[in-house]
Design a protein around this motif. Sequence first.
Motif, short mmCIF file in Angstrom:
data_model
loop_
_atom_site.label_atom_id
_atom_site.label_comp_id
_atom_site.label_asym_id
_atom_site.label_seq_id
_atom_site.Cartn_x
_atom_site.Cartn_y
_atom_site.Cartn_z
N MET A 1 0.74 -1.34 -0.01
CA MET A 1 -0.18 0.09 -0.05
C MET A 1 0.96 1.29 -0.02
SD MET A 1 -2.87 1.14 -0.16
CE MET A 1 -4.01 -0.29 0.22
N GLY A 2 1.96 1.30 0.81
CA GLY A 2 2.76 2.45 0.67
C GLY A 2 3.61 2.66 -0.55
N GLU A 3 4.00 1.44 -1.14
CA GLU A 3 4.80 1.67 -2.24
C GLU A 3 3.65 2.07 -3.24
OE1 GLU A 3 6.24 -2.16 -3.17
OE2 GLU A 3 7.58 -2.22 -1.58
N ASP A 4 2.69 1.74 -3.30
CA ASP A 4 1.48 2.34 -4.33
C ASP A 4 1.13 3.66 -4.28
OD1 ASP A 4 1.04 -0.40 -5.26
OD2 ASP A 4 -0.64 -0.51 -4.08
N ILE A 5 1.23 4.33 -3.13
CA ILE A 5 1.11 5.42 -2.54
C ILE A 5 2.46 6.47 -3.23
CG2 ILE A 5 0.69 7.45 -1.04
CD1 ILE A 5 -0.91 5.42 0.63
N ALA A 6 3.46 5.99 -2.95
CA ALA A 6 4.81 6.61 -3.39
C ALA A 6 4.77 6.69 -4.87
CB ALA A 6 5.91 5.81 -2.76
N THR A 7 4.40 5.51 -5.51
CA THR A 7 4.35 5.47 -6.88
C THR A 7 3.30 6.56 -7.55
OG1 THR A 7 4.89 3.32 -7.03
CG2 THR A 7 3.98 4.23 -9.10
N PHE A 8 2.23 6.61 -6.92
CA PHE A 8 1.17 7.57 -7.35
C PHE A 8 1.77 9.11 -7.17
CE2 PHE A 8 -2.46 10.41 -6.15
CZ PHE A 8 -3.03 10.28 -7.37
N ARG A 9 2.31 9.41 -5.93
CA ARG A 9 2.95 10.68 -5.59
C ARG A 9 3.86 11.27 -6.91
NH1 ARG A 9 5.54 9.74 -1.37
NH2 ARG A 9 7.64 9.87 -2.05
N LYS A 10 4.85 10.31 -7.23
CA LYS A 10 5.85 10.49 -8.01
C LYS A 10 5.33 10.65 -9.59
CE LYS A 10 9.66 7.59 -6.21
NZ LYS A 10 10.33 6.46 -6.25
N CYS A 11 4.05 10.10 -9.92
CA CYS A 11 3.53 10.23 -11.34
C CYS A 11 2.85 11.63 -11.20
CB CYS A 11 2.39 9.15 -11.53
SG CYS A 11 3.13 7.67 -11.76
N VAL A 12 2.35 12.32 -9.99
CA VAL A 12 1.53 13.40 -10.00
C VAL A 12 2.59 14.42 -10.07
CG1 VAL A 12 0.27 14.97 -8.25
CG2 VAL A 12 -0.47 12.49 -8.60
N GLU A 13 3.65 14.26 -9.22
CA GLU A 13 4.90 15.19 -9.35
C GLU A 13 5.39 15.58 -10.88
OE1 GLU A 13 7.69 13.73 -6.35
OE2 GLU A 13 6.67 14.80 -4.65
#
Length: 437
Positions: A1-13
């Motif tokens: 779950m934490g890795e998914d959120i981190a990936t999503f954050r990078k995509c948004v950035e």
Amino acid sequence: MGEDIATFRKCVETDLRKVSINRTHHNLTKNEEKAIKELQSSHNIIIRPADKGGAVVIQNLQDYDLECKKQLSDTETYITLKKDPTEKFHKDLMSYGQLGKETGILTEQEFNFITGSHNRLPVFYCLPKIHKNSTNPPGRPIISGINSLTSNLSQYIDRLLQPTVKQLPSYIKDTTDIIKTLEQIEFQQHWLLGTMDVNSLYTIINHEQGITSLYKQLNHFHSLPMEQIHFVIEGVRFILTHNYFTYDSTYYLQKRGTAMGTRFAPSYANIFMADWEQEIIAPKLGTSLVLWRRYIDDIIFIWNDTEESLNQFLKDININEKNITFTSNISNKQIEFLDLLITVSGSQLICSTYHKPTAMNNYILHSSCHLPRWLTNIPTSQFRRIKRNCTENNQFEVESDTLKEQFLAKEYPKEVIEKSLEKVRLMDRKTFFSTSK
């Protein structure tokens, strides 16, 4: 779950870095901005999205409040609480999570996810059903439970129920799925085509009946180990019996049904209906029932018998121990289902796009502050949708003309629209069905 959120954050950035700081186009027209400012100054209205169709409803606040309180006065479904129960309920959740961790069903990460400090108070509101009554619309009850006490548990439960839902005989994944099914049917002249809606499915499910149905179906499909099935059942029981919320400074507990808005509700309702179908519908499949498929509470079926026998069948199924009742529509010519208009043409069922009377042009302005590539893809995706929906090419062209006008009204350049349309025209419609299910 934490890795998914981190990936999503990078995509948004990454996407944000591509947006020019100097690009400050508004998402609204000047007339829309003016209208919003005028509405903001009024304290006698409430603004909600319509239950269906995409319209925005501006409703008299007093009428809206009366509808909400009318629904909450149903003592079979809701009871009032003297105070906010979050603190007590959180202790109950910790005990449930601790049991899962001690028995090895939950990992430390899952335990932390389920019991994390997401204690935002759930809020009750209604979506106006203007397709039922445009002047005095009934409301669809919703409980906004984002970041509430049971939101993560509901998400965890839903992930475990999804494999079972997808195995249900009547399961419809999406519009593409049902189009594929309908286009394989050779329709007979004496057959009848019908749709049914389950009335208030989410709120009619008695807790014990729902849990019994869930237990039976999880065992039937052998979806999970027995120990985990029991843990899931207790998790569902916890969510159902701790479904609390607030409205107008009053605390409530829902004692029947499950909330519209909690993550696992569609899966739970699907399985509840499937348990009933196994007993009542399955024996008729292949005889009177040529087809019976369901998308949660929306059903499409084909009847191979007289209209008189169908009326008796509909009368019979509306009387059952599970309190399930239906609203039906029968025709030998044309019906509406999901976003499809389905027409009988000889031995074929012809599909096209159905637009509800409340449907609005809600496409985003081309001048909106979004990535140009994202904006350009919107016309393409919508032309693809109507080509998928339209069995016949001439109907696709008719719907394309309407869609072009909608995009022009939202200030999309004509050349962008025409390029997208031409691209979709050249596509083979069959390719739209290759990835479904």
